[in-house]
Design an enzyme around this catalytic site. Structure first.
Site, PDB file in Angstrom:
ATOM      1  N   GLY A 224      -3.035  -0.883 -11.406  1.00  0.00           N
ATOM      2  CA  GLY A 224      -3.967   0.086 -11.329  1.00  0.00           C
ATOM      3  C   GLY A 224      -4.240   0.790 -10.017  1.00  0.00           C
ATOM      4  O   GLY A 224      -3.412   0.413  -9.146  1.00  0.00           O
ATOM      5  N   ASN A 225      -5.327   1.457  -9.820  1.00  0.00           N
ATOM      6  CA  ASN A 225      -5.653   2.412  -8.708  1.00  0.00           C
ATOM      7  C   ASN A 225      -7.181   2.058  -8.181  1.00  0.00           C
ATOM      8  O   ASN A 225      -7.893   1.899  -9.115  1.00  0.00           O
ATOM      9  CB  ASN A 225      -5.014   3.410  -8.564  1.00  0.00           C
ATOM     10  CG  ASN A 225      -5.610   4.360  -9.655  1.00  0.00           C
ATOM     11  OD1 ASN A 225      -6.769   4.864  -9.622  1.00  0.00           O
ATOM     12  ND2 ASN A 225      -4.650   5.020 -10.519  1.00  0.00           N
TER      13      ASN A 225
END
Ligand code: CTP
Length: 419
Positions: A224-225
């Site tokens: 993810g980020n």
């Protein structure tokens, strides 16, 4: 603050008109309500009277105890012709919900009730928000009635797609939320007034993407980020306030949906791609603020990888470039804004490459190496890059920056052939 005349016609969505009146009066507007006889089957006049503090009229022959005045105005010294006076004094007239029958009457200029008569007599901005079953909306009779209203300069607020009143029915025909109705009304008021319209998006359908996608590694882990979705939510909210009909595709939301926005939640880049494919064709303006992952594991492992397992090397494959994909397929009337998250202060050249490479009209560049304005922060500072121009927007809250982005997008859209 304005004198708002609200016309309510018969339909299940009449309950939303009650909430609209509460919102509009809360925002300081002075509201009078007129109802068709069949609307009274759905909501009682007392409900509206309690909120507005003014009588509700149904028949054009009824005496208006307030003699055409709005709440807060001094009483009239003589008895005017009630339905004409109310229509004359209104700064704007909104019909919500407008049933198929009322739309037909308004389109043909009939005057058989207080609502239809005063609508005909109103010279201020008039807005109609149809709400009905999807098949009734799709019928050529209704479509041509709505076109006839548009041709007369009346704003038609597009119904939304979603669950309809009849059990199990889904389609286009839902009355937008009261917040969106108020946004459209205020947009029309600011256009009708003496002030310059400040980037109104009344009648414009806006699609915003937000948040960071998650690409599963196994049943519990993902790539993810840090994107919080805050910039996208601020844009969606600001667009609603300007009168747009807004859909937000948000990946893994970290906060509730902004009011008046229809939000679709997704998890992965490919889910966001599917939602875009479906919704983008009906959008006039796309604001692609999301941070979709650029890579995903070739295969998500079923179950949970244990510490002892030897699968510690992840094979990744690139995801689709969603923005480049949709903009390659867009119509000439669709305006597309991309974002460029660049590391370091020399991102303008790369933003310009993205402008060209992804085929978009504007790129909002920000430097994600600065922790105060990067991902998951409350503030932002951006450069708006368009062909041959770059405008620096000073550091501010994401809400302030959202307003600036919309101002520039509205201006650039008006100056292009895309809107
Ligand atoms: N974007 C997209 N699909 C992806 C990745 C990004 O549509 N798989 C969009 C983003 O929403 C943004 C724009 O493309 O509007 C630029 O995103 P950015 O991360 O800055 O650029 P990338 O295209 O991912 O290129 P790079 O990471 O090499 O800078």
């Amino acid at each position: 603050m304005a004198r708002v005349l609200l016309g309510v016609s018969g339909g299940i969505a009449a309950y939303k008109a009650v909430e609209f009146v509460r919102l509009a009066t809360g925002a300081g507007h002075s509201v009078r309500v007129v109802m068709t006889p069949s609307a009274r089957r759905f909501v009682g006049t007392e409900t509206f009277e309690g909120i507005t503090g003014a009588p509700v009229l149904t028949s054009e022959f009824e005496d208006d105890p307030m003699r055409g005045r709005f709440p807060g105005e001094p009483p009239a010294s003589q008895d005017p012709i009630g339905h004409l006076e109310l229509a004359e004094r209104a700064d704007a007239f909104l019909v919500a919900p407008a049933s198929a029958n009322t739309v037909a009457k308004l389109a043909s200029g009939q005057a058989d009730s207080m609502l239809t008569t005063s609508f005909l007599a109103c010279s201020g901005p008039r807005l109609v928000a149809p709400a009905m079953n999807d098949r009734m909306l799709a019928d050529p009779a209704t479509r041509s009635n709505l076109d006839a209203l548009r041709d007369r300069g009346i704003t038609v607020i597009e119904p939304e797609t979603g669950r309809l009143a009849s059990a199990g029915e889904y389609g286009k025909g839902r009355l937008p939320d009261p917040e969106a109705l108020l946004g459209s009304l205020e947009g029309a008021l600011s256009q009708g007034g003496t002030e310059e319209p400040s980037g109104s998006l009344s009648g414009v359908t806006v699609l915003v993407t937000a948040g960071g996608t998650r690409e599963p590694i196994d049943g519990v882990r993902y790539i993810g980020n840090r994107s919080s979705g805050r910039m996208g939510r601020a844009l969606a909210s600001a667009a609603v306030a300007r009168g747009a009909k807004v859909t937000l595709i948000e990946a893994n939301p970290t906060a509730g949906s902004p009011s008046g926005v229809e939000r679709e939640e997704v998890e992965t880049t490919s889910e966001m791609g599917e939602a875009l494919e479906r919704i983008f064709p009906s959008a006039d303006l796309l604001l692609m603020a999301a941070a979709p992952a650029d890579f995903r594991p070739v295969e998500a492992i079923e179950g949970k990888l244990s510490r002892g397992s030897d699968g510690r090397e992840l094979e990744l494959e690139p995801t689709e470039d969603l923005l480049a994909g949709v903009s390659a397929k867009r119509r000439s009337d669709q305006f597309v804004v991309g974002f460029a998250a660049e590391w370091g202060s020399d991102g303008e050249e790369r933003a310009r490459e993205k402008l060209k490479g992804k085929g978009v009209d504007m790129v909002v560049l920000n430097d994600v190496s600065d922790p105060e304005i990067g991902f998951d922060s409350e503030r932002n500072e951006v450069v708006l890059v368009t062909e041959g121009d770059a405008e620096r927007i000073p550091r501010g809250t994401k809400e302030e920056v959202a307003e600036k982005i919309l101002d520039r997008a509205v201006e650039a859209r008006a100056g292009s052939n895309r809107g």
